[in-house]
Design a protein around this motif. Sequence first.
Motif, PDB file in Angstrom:
ATOM      1  N   VAL A 147      -9.235   0.554   6.337  1.00  0.00           N
ATOM      2  CA  VAL A 147      -8.158   1.497   6.619  1.00  0.00           C
ATOM      3  C   VAL A 147      -8.535   2.353   7.822  1.00  0.00           C
ATOM      4  CG1 VAL A 147      -6.974   3.545   5.714  1.00  0.00           C
ATOM      5  CG2 VAL A 147      -7.340   1.560   4.262  1.00  0.00           C
ATOM      6  N   VAL A 148      -7.603   2.522   8.751  1.00  0.00           N
ATOM      7  CA  VAL A 148      -7.895   3.341   9.936  1.00  0.00           C
ATOM      8  C   VAL A 148      -7.801   4.828   9.548  1.00  0.00           C
ATOM      9  CG1 VAL A 148      -6.990   4.072  12.140  1.00  0.00           C
ATOM     10  CG2 VAL A 148      -7.156   1.643  11.609  1.00  0.00           C
ATOM     11  N   VAL A 203      -2.811  -6.115  -0.429  1.00  0.00           N
ATOM     12  CA  VAL A 203      -3.503  -5.197   0.477  1.00  0.00           C
ATOM     13  C   VAL A 203      -4.941  -5.640   0.708  1.00  0.00           C
ATOM     14  CG1 VAL A 203      -4.280  -2.830   0.820  1.00  0.00           C
ATOM     15  CG2 VAL A 203      -2.062  -3.283  -0.204  1.00  0.00           C
ATOM     16  N   SER A 204      -5.653  -5.929  -0.390  1.00  0.00           N
ATOM     17  CA  SER A 204      -7.075  -6.253  -0.231  1.00  0.00           C
ATOM     18  C   SER A 204      -7.253  -7.589   0.445  1.00  0.00           C
ATOM     19  CB  SER A 204      -7.784  -6.219  -1.567  1.00  0.00           C
ATOM     20  OG  SER A 204      -7.214  -7.167  -2.431  1.00  0.00           O
ATOM     21  N   LEU A 212      -0.395  -6.426  -6.081  1.00  0.00           N
ATOM     22  CA  LEU A 212      -1.349  -5.359  -5.781  1.00  0.00           C
ATOM     23  C   LEU A 212      -2.446  -5.877  -4.869  1.00  0.00           C
ATOM     24  CD1 LEU A 212      -2.006  -3.339  -9.065  1.00  0.00           C
ATOM     25  CD2 LEU A 212      -1.365  -2.410  -6.856  1.00  0.00           C
ATOM     26  N   ALA A 213      -2.738  -7.176  -4.988  1.00  0.00           N
ATOM     27  CA  ALA A 213      -3.862  -7.754  -4.258  1.00  0.00           C
ATOM     28  C   ALA A 213      -3.531  -8.024  -2.807  1.00  0.00           C
ATOM     29  CB  ALA A 213      -4.307  -9.051  -4.919  1.00  0.00           C
ATOM     30  N   LEU A 226       0.364   4.707 -13.369  1.00  0.00           N
ATOM     31  CA  LEU A 226       0.454   4.175 -12.006  1.00  0.00           C
ATOM     32  C   LEU A 226       1.230   2.862 -12.003  1.00  0.00           C
ATOM     33  CD1 LEU A 226      -0.639   5.205  -9.331  1.00  0.00           C
ATOM     34  CD2 LEU A 226      -2.767   4.038  -9.803  1.00  0.00           C
ATOM     35  N   LEU A 269      -8.778  -5.739   5.755  1.00  0.00           N
ATOM     36  CA  LEU A 269      -9.004  -4.813   6.855  1.00  0.00           C
ATOM     37  C   LEU A 269      -9.418  -3.440   6.352  1.00  0.00           C
ATOM     38  CD1 LEU A 269      -6.207  -5.448   9.465  1.00  0.00           C
ATOM     39  CD2 LEU A 269      -8.642  -5.850   9.676  1.00  0.00           C
ATOM     40  N   PHE A 274       0.828  -1.204   0.000  1.00  0.00           N
ATOM     41  CA  PHE A 274       0.000   0.000   0.000  1.00  0.00           C
ATOM     42  C   PHE A 274       0.861   1.252   0.000  1.00  0.00           C
ATOM     43  CE2 PHE A 274      -3.637   2.448   0.010  1.00  0.00           C
ATOM     44  CZ  PHE A 274      -3.721   3.306   1.093  1.00  0.00           C
ATOM     45  N   PHE A 310       1.141   6.935  -6.418  1.00  0.00           N
ATOM     46  CA  PHE A 310      -0.019   7.822  -6.514  1.00  0.00           C
ATOM     47  C   PHE A 310       0.397   9.281  -6.367  1.00  0.00           C
ATOM     48  CE2 PHE A 310      -4.466   8.593  -6.606  1.00  0.00           C
ATOM     49  CZ  PHE A 310      -4.783   9.550  -5.644  1.00  0.00           C
ATOM     50  N   PHE A 319       1.996   1.816  -3.371  1.00  0.00           N
ATOM     51  CA  PHE A 319       0.914   2.406  -4.162  1.00  0.00           C
ATOM     52  C   PHE A 319       0.843   3.909  -3.901  1.00  0.00           C
ATOM     53  CE2 PHE A 319      -3.002   2.487  -6.514  1.00  0.00           C
ATOM     54  CZ  PHE A 319      -3.749   3.494  -5.926  1.00  0.00           C
ATOM     55  N   LEU A 320       0.920   4.306  -2.621  1.00  0.00           N
ATOM     56  CA  LEU A 320       0.826   5.714  -2.259  1.00  0.00           C
ATOM     57  C   LEU A 320       1.968   6.531  -2.868  1.00  0.00           C
ATOM     58  CD1 LEU A 320      -0.255   5.893   1.479  1.00  0.00           C
ATOM     59  CD2 LEU A 320      -1.549   6.562  -0.534  1.00  0.00           C
TER      60      LEU A 320
END
Lengths: 185, 47
Positions: A184-185, A177-178, A174-175, A153, A182, A100, A107, A103-104
């Motif tokens: 995201v807090v 994370v999903s 990529l998967a 991306l 959970l 993640f 991004f 990814f950020l």
Amino acid sequence: MTDDPRDGLAAEIPSLRAFAMSLTRNHAAADDLVQDTIVKAWTNFDKFTLGTNLRAWLFTILRNTFFSGRRKVRREVPDPDGIHAASLSVLPQHDAKLAFNEFLVAFNKLTAEHREVLILVGANGYSYEEAAQMIGVATGTAKSRANRARTRLCELMGMAGPTGNPTLADAQSLAVVSQSGLAVV
Amino acid sequence: MQADPSIAIAKQIEENLKRVYQASLTEPVPDRFVQLLAQLRDKESKS
């Protein structure tokens, strides 16, 4: 007690902040942008057609304010807080957190125009027609911009884009994370 | 039958985008906005 439709503005603040954050990638700038948007919306509320989508109207004001502001001041400082906040979310797998954050980082490197169309269509679920209207372009333009954004991306994350020759391993990384399942807090 | 990885990638990008967006959405609203709306209402009722 009068029924003021502007009372609906308060409920839209979280969404406005989230959208502003995706454009600015900076908490302080995002909140300043939301502030400007609310003032504009309040004073121009007669231009809003009751019964239509308030959020879309507000988003349009916000993004117009953002992009016209950028023409005056070249000041794009990516905010490490954006990444820091994400790393505070509870992700049990070390891999998931890394994925993640990766990814950020990618991004953050996109242009604001690319982030905008991806967030509107991908995160908000607006159709390409609706997103195009807010952005002020033709529907086809919004679609191709979104495709280029997704490709970019993937390039930034070092994998083949959706229209390239991606491997299952790319999709799987990529998967991660999903799969942690959970929120995201 | 093999899954199309490009569709999987597009789907995963979408999920990550939602996470980015959700992160800000769940933050508490700062006081400055509550105050701003109060000020706007206040200024109007006085004019």
